[in-house]
Design a protein around this motif. Sequence first.
Motif, mmCIF file in Angstrom:
data_model
loop_
_atom_site.group_PDB
_atom_site.id
_atom_site.type_symbol
_atom_site.label_atom_id
_atom_site.label_comp_id
_atom_site.label_asym_id
_atom_site.label_seq_id
_atom_site.Cartn_x
_atom_site.Cartn_y
_atom_site.Cartn_z
ATOM 1 N N ALA A 12 -83.182 5.773 -9.374
ATOM 2 C CA ALA A 12 -82.880 4.769 -8.350
ATOM 3 C C ALA A 12 -83.487 4.782 -7.103
ATOM 4 N N ASN A 13 -84.513 4.559 -6.970
ATOM 5 C CA ASN A 13 -85.350 5.174 -5.873
ATOM 6 C C ASN A 13 -84.814 4.642 -4.488
ATOM 7 N N ALA A 14 -84.286 3.347 -4.620
ATOM 8 C CA ALA A 14 -84.207 2.543 -3.086
ATOM 9 C C ALA A 14 -82.923 3.528 -2.678
ATOM 10 N N MET A 15 -82.432 4.158 -3.239
ATOM 11 C CA MET A 15 -81.306 5.117 -3.027
ATOM 12 C C MET A 15 -81.594 6.475 -2.479
ATOM 13 N N ASP A 16 -82.866 6.808 -2.702
ATOM 14 C CA ASP A 16 -83.345 8.106 -2.483
ATOM 15 C C ASP A 16 -83.265 8.628 -1.086
ATOM 16 N N VAL A 17 -82.161 8.873 -0.554
ATOM 17 C CA VAL A 17 -81.729 9.077 0.816
ATOM 18 C C VAL A 17 -81.188 10.400 1.180
ATOM 19 N N GLY A 18 -81.746 11.441 1.966
ATOM 20 C CA GLY A 18 -80.872 12.438 2.059
ATOM 21 C C GLY A 18 -80.211 12.578 3.500
ATOM 22 N N ASN A 19 -80.409 11.640 4.298
ATOM 23 C CA ASN A 19 -79.673 11.757 5.771
ATOM 24 C C ASN A 19 -79.602 9.987 6.007
ATOM 25 N N PRO A 20 -78.544 9.668 5.340
ATOM 26 C CA PRO A 20 -78.303 8.047 5.608
ATOM 27 C C PRO A 20 -77.937 7.820 7.115
ATOM 28 N N SER A 21 -78.597 6.955 7.749
ATOM 29 C CA SER A 21 -78.460 6.564 8.817
ATOM 30 C C SER A 21 -77.242 6.206 9.411
ATOM 31 N N ASN A 22 -76.572 5.377 8.366
ATOM 32 C CA ASN A 22 -75.220 4.669 8.606
ATOM 33 C C ASN A 22 -73.817 5.542 8.701
ATOM 34 N N MET A 23 -74.151 6.812 8.328
ATOM 35 C CA MET A 23 -72.992 7.664 8.309
ATOM 36 C C MET A 23 -72.515 7.756 9.808
ATOM 37 N N GLU A 24 -73.421 7.752 10.761
ATOM 38 C CA GLU A 24 -73.123 7.923 12.166
ATOM 39 C C GLU A 24 -71.982 6.650 12.581
#
Length: 430
Positions: A298-310
């Motif tokens: 599911a490559n569009a979700m390959d994120v290690g540091n999601p910006s919107n966590m902030e």
Amino acid sequence: MKFYSTRKSCEEVNSIQAVLAGLAPDGGLYIPSNFPNTSFIGLAPETPFVERAKEILWPFFSADLDRGSFNSICEKSFDFPVPLRFRNQQEAVLELFNGPTLAFKDFGARFLAEFLERFGETQEKPVTVLVATSGDTGGAVAAAFFNRPGIRVFVLFPKGRVSDRQRAQLTCWGKNVFSYAVNGTFDDCQKLVKAAFSEVSICAAHRLTTANSINLGRVLPQIVYHSHAASIFYHKTGEKPVYIVPTGNLGNTLAAFWAKEMGAPIGKIVAAVNENRAIPDALISRKWTPRHAIQTLANAMDVGNPSNMERLIHLFGNIESLSQKIQAFSVSDSSIQETIRNSFFGKGEILCPHTAVAEYVRTKYFANDPAIIVSTASPAKFETIVEPLIGKPVEIPPKLLELLSKPLHEKVIDPDLSNLDWDDFIFTKN
Ligand SMILES: *Cc1c(COP(=O)(O)O)cnc(C)c1O
């Protein structure tokens, strides 16, 4: 309405300034100063999507836009169907893949493009839209901004980590769309975008903005479909659904929380992630630790540091409070494959790998709850994964077929800002 930065060390701005800036000057993300409580339950379930969009989004823009231009932005952005498909009384699938590039990113990208074309062009220099993409964002943004006067787009994607059809959608444009295959991961692409924003001289010289879900103009429109789906579901079943969102950069999940803040009848919100476990691990350890992205189906979700966590941590004050509000589950590649197979052979449904992540979480953890599963992309974009599992070709929608026949324009670069074509901009609409 005013918008302020999550880091609170710069001035409040209006909606036009927030969207044109993308990222706040203190490195934080803009958030609305309040969430007007729209009476969603009062809006008739048959309210057309675009009318709902006008109703829900207007308070964010009413101080800065006239109603006519705003309505026209909504009408031009949301001109495709948004079906909520009920499987039974307990369960529905929100199908967000009927826009031009067959993924939910079309909602935000088109709204942002319409908005920037109206408010970006008022100065002499073009606006430069920087977008890091793990596959779908860049395609939606390129399609939405292609050939718009006064705007150019730099699309950065990780070389070799997007599907062939995604790559075609990222690189078939040319003209004002510059596509870069970056030697690195999505996080490297995202880092380049952040690095550009931190260089004052680049920001000033090129009127930078971003079309990632850092930009409010991307996230706000996503509130609409969550509200739309939850209202229809509630009217039909009398229940607030568990809301299961395939999650990467957390933009879509954030929009679901904001919809809920505004009164949408949403129950529990669940982030379904792939093997990139930063979010579920943070909820367990109560500590936020960004990771390197790992490659999954599911490559569009390959994120290690999601910006919107902030933004999410800001919404609830801290990670402890956030962990009371959200649940997150990680799904392996083999479970994605199993789910695609089971859905096809069991229900005759063909799912994209991202939707399969949410479907797995539904079946495994919430099988008996009323639920909405958010379906984020068409399986036709991920044929190399889906077709071998179901043993037959996935039909290619005509919109995609047309793009696939165009020549590709891409440049392979190492992740360094000096490799972008900053000075290459002579563009007029024709
Ligand atoms: C971008 C994307 C996601 C993840 O959405 P976020 O808002 O980044 O969490 C999920 N599925 C698909 C198909 C996507 O393109």
